[in-house]
Design an enzyme around this catalytic site. Sequence first.
Site, PDB file in Angstrom:
ATOM      1  N   ASP A   1       0.843  -1.195   0.000  1.00 23.41           N
ATOM      2  CA  ASP A   1       0.000   0.000   0.000  1.00 23.41           C
ATOM      3  C   ASP A   1       0.875   1.242   0.000  1.00 23.41           C
ATOM      4  O   ASP A   1       1.841   1.345   0.746  1.00 23.41           O
ATOM      5  CB  ASP A   1      -0.902  -0.019   1.236  1.00 23.41           C
TER       6      ASP A   1
ATOM      7  N   CYS B   1      -7.670  -1.496  -6.131  1.00 19.11           N
ATOM      8  CA  CYS B   1      -6.777  -1.721  -4.989  1.00 19.11           C
ATOM      9  C   CYS B   1      -7.637  -1.429  -3.766  1.00 19.11           C
ATOM     10  O   CYS B   1      -8.764  -1.912  -3.709  1.00 19.11           O
ATOM     11  CB  CYS B   1      -5.522  -0.847  -5.082  1.00 19.11           C
ATOM     12  N   SER B   2      -7.162  -0.667  -2.805  1.00 18.87           N
ATOM     13  CA  SER B   2      -8.016  -0.345  -1.670  1.00 18.87           C
ATOM     14  C   SER B   2      -8.911   0.846  -1.989  1.00 18.87           C
ATOM     15  O   SER B   2     -10.127   0.797  -1.834  1.00 18.87           O
ATOM     16  CB  SER B   2      -7.171  -0.052  -0.421  1.00 18.87           C
ATOM     17  N   ALA B   3      -8.306   1.949  -2.455  1.00 20.69           N
ATOM     18  CA  ALA B   3      -9.081   3.135  -2.810  1.00 20.69           C
ATOM     19  C   ALA B   3      -9.401   3.197  -4.295  1.00 20.69           C
ATOM     20  O   ALA B   3     -10.270   3.950  -4.713  1.00 20.69           O
ATOM     21  CB  ALA B   3      -8.322   4.396  -2.395  1.00 20.69           C
ATOM     22  N   GLY B   4      -8.669   2.425  -5.111  1.00 13.95           N
ATOM     23  CA  GLY B   4      -8.921   2.440  -6.545  1.00 13.95           C
ATOM     24  C   GLY B   4      -8.315   3.638  -7.250  1.00 13.95           C
ATOM     25  O   GLY B   4      -8.831   4.059  -8.301  1.00 13.95           O
TER      26      GLY B   4
ATOM     27  N   ARG C   1      -2.418   2.296  -6.795  1.00 14.31           N
ATOM     28  CA  ARG C   1      -1.912   1.158  -7.551  1.00 14.31           C
ATOM     29  C   ARG C   1      -2.729   0.926  -8.822  1.00 14.31           C
ATOM     30  O   ARG C   1      -2.192   0.555  -9.869  1.00 14.31           O
ATOM     31  CB  ARG C   1      -1.906  -0.084  -6.662  1.00 14.31           C
ATOM     32  N   SER C   2      -4.041   1.169  -8.728  1.00 17.26           N
ATOM     33  CA  SER C   2      -4.906   1.002  -9.900  1.00 17.26           C
ATOM     34  C   SER C   2      -4.519   1.986 -10.998  1.00 17.26           C
ATOM     35  O   SER C   2      -4.452   1.627 -12.182  1.00 17.26           O
ATOM     36  CB  SER C   2      -6.376   1.210  -9.505  1.00 17.26           C
TER      37      SER C   2
ATOM     38  N   GLN D   1      -0.735   7.913  -6.362  1.00 21.77           N
ATOM     39  CA  GLN D   1      -0.791   8.596  -5.080  1.00 21.77           C
ATOM     40  C   GLN D   1       0.541   9.074  -4.523  1.00 21.77           C
ATOM     41  O   GLN D   1       0.549   9.805  -3.543  1.00 21.77           O
ATOM     42  CB  GLN D   1      -1.453   7.683  -4.036  1.00 21.77           C
TER      43      GLN D   1
END
Length: 483
Positions: A194, A228-231, A234-235, A274
């Site tokens: 992350d 991913c977690s928030a999109g 990584r996305s 990010q």
Amino acid sequence: MTSSETPTTSNVETEYLEINSKNAWPMLYQYTRNECSHFEYTYDESTKPQNRSLNRYRDVWPYDHTRIVLKKGPCDYINANIVRMERAQRQYILTQGPLPNTISHFWLMVWEQNSKAIIMLNKVIEKNQVKCHQYWPLDGSSDHTMNLTDVDLKVEYISKTESSDYTICTLRLTDTESQKSRDILHFHYTTWPDFGVPRSPAAFLRFLADVRQSGALDQNVGPPIVHCSAGIGRSGTFCLVDTCLVLIEENGLNSVNVREVLIEMRQSRMGLIQTPDQLRFSYAAIIVGSKQLPLNNNVDNSEIGNAQNDIYSFNYTTPEVTEVVEQPPLPPPRGESLTRSMMSDSTPGPITDNENSGNKPPDKPLPCEPSAGIDSNSTGSSNHVGEQNASSGDASTKRSKSDGDNSFQTNSPPSSPDSKNELRRRRMEKKDRIDAQVREMKRRQKQSEDWQKLKRSLFSPLSLGLGAAIVGGSVLAYYNMQN
């Protein structure tokens, strides 16, 4: 780099090496964020009371103009956007990791969008926090079937293949009303931290090669679901690398401006990529991948030369988890600067609800570096609370639910020594917040100035050379006229 390598050196690689030599990735990243600060896209649907519990993070919202609209069931909202890159003939659906109360919505989206694959770039649990609900059946469970009766769907586990960095599962999605079924490929990258990046581009490119060879990115099927977690972090990295490699393969090494492609993607979903590390990794993966097109699952760094391997390797350490002391009723923020712009909001105050005010995206949609605290998930239920980001400038401000409304807590005037001490403490905290905001403003101002200096240093050799050529030409012309 030898002269023989110069003809195959792309503009992207030249830019990468120049920025890397000056350690200017944070400045380039900030410059890119500033370019996106003028976006005026709304996200009204995400802030409606009935939809707030469906967002994993309270500052990552889908734009209205590209949001996925569900067709079946009582709710048409899901935190997901379609990202269309026409030049590359690519389209992706970027979304957050499903919550317990959005699993049905997630699989309904897969069915309605005719997606062939799900690309998952996070683990279910990261840094001791649940970042995504277990939304698919596992092979080791007693029951390999997940029934979603509220949307008339059923998910079955079929098979799985594993590699050192990712797994590929085959899942069968069935509409229980029509009894029609589709096999869905679930690509799960398991070694991407992350807020971080893979250790080197090679493993990631092998993963991308497998996704491509499956046909999941082809035009004759629905867009893949990337999360991913928030999109967004990584996305966004996955989609940026894939799109740029398509453009390079079709139009040549020097056809791509990575930063412009990223800004174009951000017009469809806020905050893609990010951290400066993720931006740097995107460049590195594009460079390595461009040298080995068309991609296959035997991608290796060796073709770029042993002398350059270290340049494209990453030794990323995930931030340590810090203790969380506050738990507001809202989902947690993904990053402090996604909620507000300190440059425009220099005094602390309540974050007002914007349900009916024509919401606009935050001015500064990304943190420059990973938060020191925990970004936890929210279950979306009214009885469960998310964990607050410990690095937020408003870490001491509490939100409370009253009559279904989210508002900041207010207290009666102090009437005892304890309450006076409490008031004094809050005043000190307010002063500390203001001081922190001022420091942040100064830091950003310095960062902007540094970026301007960097641009001047990057282009000054060209400018000086051009100026010298002009002066030399003028002198030569004058000399010829005299003779």
